[in-house]
Design a protein around this motif. Sequence first.
Motif, mmCIF file in Angstrom:
data_model
loop_
_atom_site.group_PDB
_atom_site.id
_atom_site.type_symbol
_atom_site.label_atom_id
_atom_site.label_comp_id
_atom_site.label_asym_id
_atom_site.label_seq_id
_atom_site.Cartn_x
_atom_site.Cartn_y
_atom_site.Cartn_z
ATOM 1 N N ALA A 139 -14.107 1.231 12.542
ATOM 2 C CA ALA A 139 -13.654 1.783 11.267
ATOM 3 C C ALA A 139 -12.130 1.759 11.211
ATOM 4 C CB ALA A 139 -14.186 3.199 11.085
ATOM 5 N N LEU A 140 -11.611 2.045 10.030
ATOM 6 C CA LEU A 140 -10.175 1.975 9.796
ATOM 7 C C LEU A 140 -9.710 3.256 9.116
ATOM 8 C CD1 LEU A 140 -7.883 -0.300 9.955
ATOM 9 C CD2 LEU A 140 -8.265 -0.550 7.502
ATOM 10 N N LEU A 141 -8.594 3.796 9.589
ATOM 11 C CA LEU A 141 -7.946 4.941 8.941
ATOM 12 C C LEU A 141 -6.475 4.602 8.786
ATOM 13 C CD1 LEU A 141 -7.786 7.822 7.851
ATOM 14 C CD2 LEU A 141 -7.577 8.636 10.216
ATOM 15 N N SER A 142 -6.048 4.383 7.549
ATOM 16 C CA SER A 142 -4.689 3.903 7.305
ATOM 17 C C SER A 142 -3.978 4.746 6.253
ATOM 18 C CB SER A 142 -4.729 2.443 6.826
ATOM 19 O OG SER A 142 -3.437 1.996 6.454
ATOM 20 N N ASN A 143 -2.711 5.024 6.517
ATOM 21 C CA ASN A 143 -1.858 5.610 5.490
ATOM 22 C C ASN A 143 -1.361 4.478 4.598
ATOM 23 O OD1 ASN A 143 -2.220 8.051 6.715
ATOM 24 N ND2 ASN A 143 -0.099 8.353 7.330
ATOM 25 N N ILE A 144 -1.963 4.378 3.430
ATOM 26 C CA ILE A 144 -1.648 3.281 2.513
ATOM 27 C C ILE A 144 -1.954 3.727 1.091
ATOM 28 C CG2 ILE A 144 -3.941 2.283 2.924
ATOM 29 C CD1 ILE A 144 -2.769 -0.484 2.404
ATOM 30 N N PRO A 145 -1.032 3.544 0.146
ATOM 31 C CA PRO A 145 -1.300 3.921 -1.235
ATOM 32 C C PRO A 145 -2.472 3.125 -1.812
ATOM 33 C CG PRO A 145 1.052 3.548 -0.892
ATOM 34 C CD PRO A 145 0.344 3.043 0.327
ATOM 35 N N ALA A 146 -3.106 3.684 -2.815
ATOM 36 C CA ALA A 146 -4.317 3.070 -3.371
ATOM 37 C C ALA A 146 -4.058 1.673 -3.924
ATOM 38 C CB ALA A 146 -4.895 3.968 -4.461
ATOM 39 N N ASP A 147 -2.925 1.470 -4.597
ATOM 40 C CA ASP A 147 -2.678 0.138 -5.167
ATOM 41 C C ASP A 147 -2.394 -0.883 -4.071
ATOM 42 O OD1 ASP A 147 -0.249 1.577 -4.784
ATOM 43 O OD2 ASP A 147 0.836 0.205 -6.108
ATOM 44 N N HIS A 148 -1.761 -0.458 -2.979
ATOM 45 C CA HIS A 148 -1.575 -1.345 -1.830
ATOM 46 C C HIS A 148 -2.932 -1.716 -1.231
ATOM 47 C CE1 HIS A 148 2.870 -0.823 -0.656
ATOM 48 N NE2 HIS A 148 2.730 -0.233 -1.831
ATOM 49 N N ALA A 149 -3.801 -0.720 -1.099
ATOM 50 C CA ALA A 149 -5.122 -0.955 -0.501
ATOM 51 C C ALA A 149 -5.918 -1.969 -1.303
ATOM 52 C CB ALA A 149 -5.887 0.361 -0.400
ATOM 53 N N ASP A 150 -5.861 -1.890 -2.628
ATOM 54 C CA ASP A 150 -6.595 -2.825 -3.476
ATOM 55 C C ASP A 150 -6.168 -4.266 -3.203
ATOM 56 O OD1 ASP A 150 -7.896 -0.687 -4.639
ATOM 57 O OD2 ASP A 150 -6.597 -0.620 -6.415
ATOM 58 N N VAL A 151 -4.865 -4.488 -3.107
ATOM 59 C CA VAL A 151 -4.341 -5.829 -2.860
ATOM 60 C C VAL A 151 -4.694 -6.289 -1.446
ATOM 61 C CG1 VAL A 151 -2.243 -7.230 -2.682
ATOM 62 C CG2 VAL A 151 -2.483 -5.554 -4.535
ATOM 63 N N PHE A 152 -4.583 -5.382 -0.478
ATOM 64 C CA PHE A 152 -4.869 -5.724 0.913
ATOM 65 C C PHE A 152 -6.327 -6.131 1.081
ATOM 66 C CE2 PHE A 152 -4.669 -5.580 5.460
ATOM 67 C CZ PHE A 152 -3.326 -5.710 5.768
ATOM 68 N N LEU A 153 -7.220 -5.412 0.422
ATOM 69 C CA LEU A 153 -8.648 -5.729 0.516
ATOM 70 C C LEU A 153 -8.959 -7.102 -0.071
ATOM 71 C CD1 LEU A 153 -10.283 -2.302 -0.357
ATOM 72 C CD2 LEU A 153 -10.707 -3.640 1.713
ATOM 73 N N THR A 154 -8.296 -7.457 -1.142
ATOM 74 C CA THR A 154 -8.505 -8.764 -1.751
ATOM 75 C C THR A 154 -8.015 -9.882 -0.830
ATOM 76 O OG1 THR A 154 -8.308 -7.844 -3.980
ATOM 77 C CG2 THR A 154 -7.960 -10.210 -3.734
ATOM 78 N N ALA A 155 -6.876 -9.648 -0.178
ATOM 79 C CA ALA A 155 -6.287 -10.673 0.689
ATOM 80 C C ALA A 155 -6.982 -10.764 2.042
ATOM 81 C CB ALA A 155 -4.801 -10.375 0.895
ATOM 82 N N GLN A 156 -7.632 -9.669 2.455
ATOM 83 C CA GLN A 156 -8.256 -9.623 3.789
ATOM 84 C C GLN A 156 -9.731 -9.222 3.647
ATOM 85 O OE1 GLN A 156 -6.552 -10.582 6.440
ATOM 86 N NE2 GLN A 156 -4.574 -10.707 5.416
ATOM 87 N N PRO A 157 -10.581 -10.113 3.153
ATOM 88 C CA PRO A 157 -11.983 -9.759 2.884
ATOM 89 C C PRO A 157 -12.770 -9.359 4.119
ATOM 90 C CG PRO A 157 -11.639 -12.129 2.644
ATOM 91 C CD PRO A 157 -10.289 -11.510 2.750
#
Length: 211
Positions: free
Chosen positions: A110-128
């Motif tokens: 699992a993953l626990l990251s301090n990351i804003p929601a809009d950053h997370a959305d982009v990161f998830l798209t780039a790292q499926p």
Amino acid sequence: MSTDHRRIVLFDLFGVIARHQRPGALEKMAARCHTSTEAFTTAYWIHRPPYDAGRQTASAYWTDVLHALSRPADADTVDELRLTDIDSWSRVDDRMVTYVRDLRNRARVALLSNIPADHADVFLTAQPWLHDLDHLAFSGRIGAAKPDPAAFRHCVVALRATPAEFLFVDDREENVRAARAVGMDGHVFRSQDDLGPVIDAWLPTPVERSG
């Protein structure tokens, strides 16, 4: 409780699986604001916690940063800074990505990251590949950021486990101390070469089946 009784390795993202902020990014954003890197960096981090924890929008965060620098917070500047910031946190360590993905054969991951929601959305798209993990806890989505105990408790509840079933891996000692305080095991990440033996020792030895 979960029917999957394998132990859980809970990873931090930046500084472990992903790279720290791209070198020169703060200088670039400071230049866009026509201010010194030192002044920009101070405003950037002082106002960051509510944004990381999902209590503030990107627009509100950047408006606060610009006002702290006595700069106008027009929509174009805010959006340019937001996109530059997201890009600055976009790099991953490919070797660690492979290690984490392979680890799912032996443990829940699992993953626990301090990351804003809009950053997370982009990161998830780039790292499926992230979608293949057993749980993703992004601070901007769960409303709590490390080292707040609530961030760790969220993962315990979400994975229907007990704290003792977790090994938390983070490159910041204060976050590892916080994980230990709620009952998890913890490891301060320095390198993959150091991490591998720690996880090997922490995970139970597979029981061989007789033929």
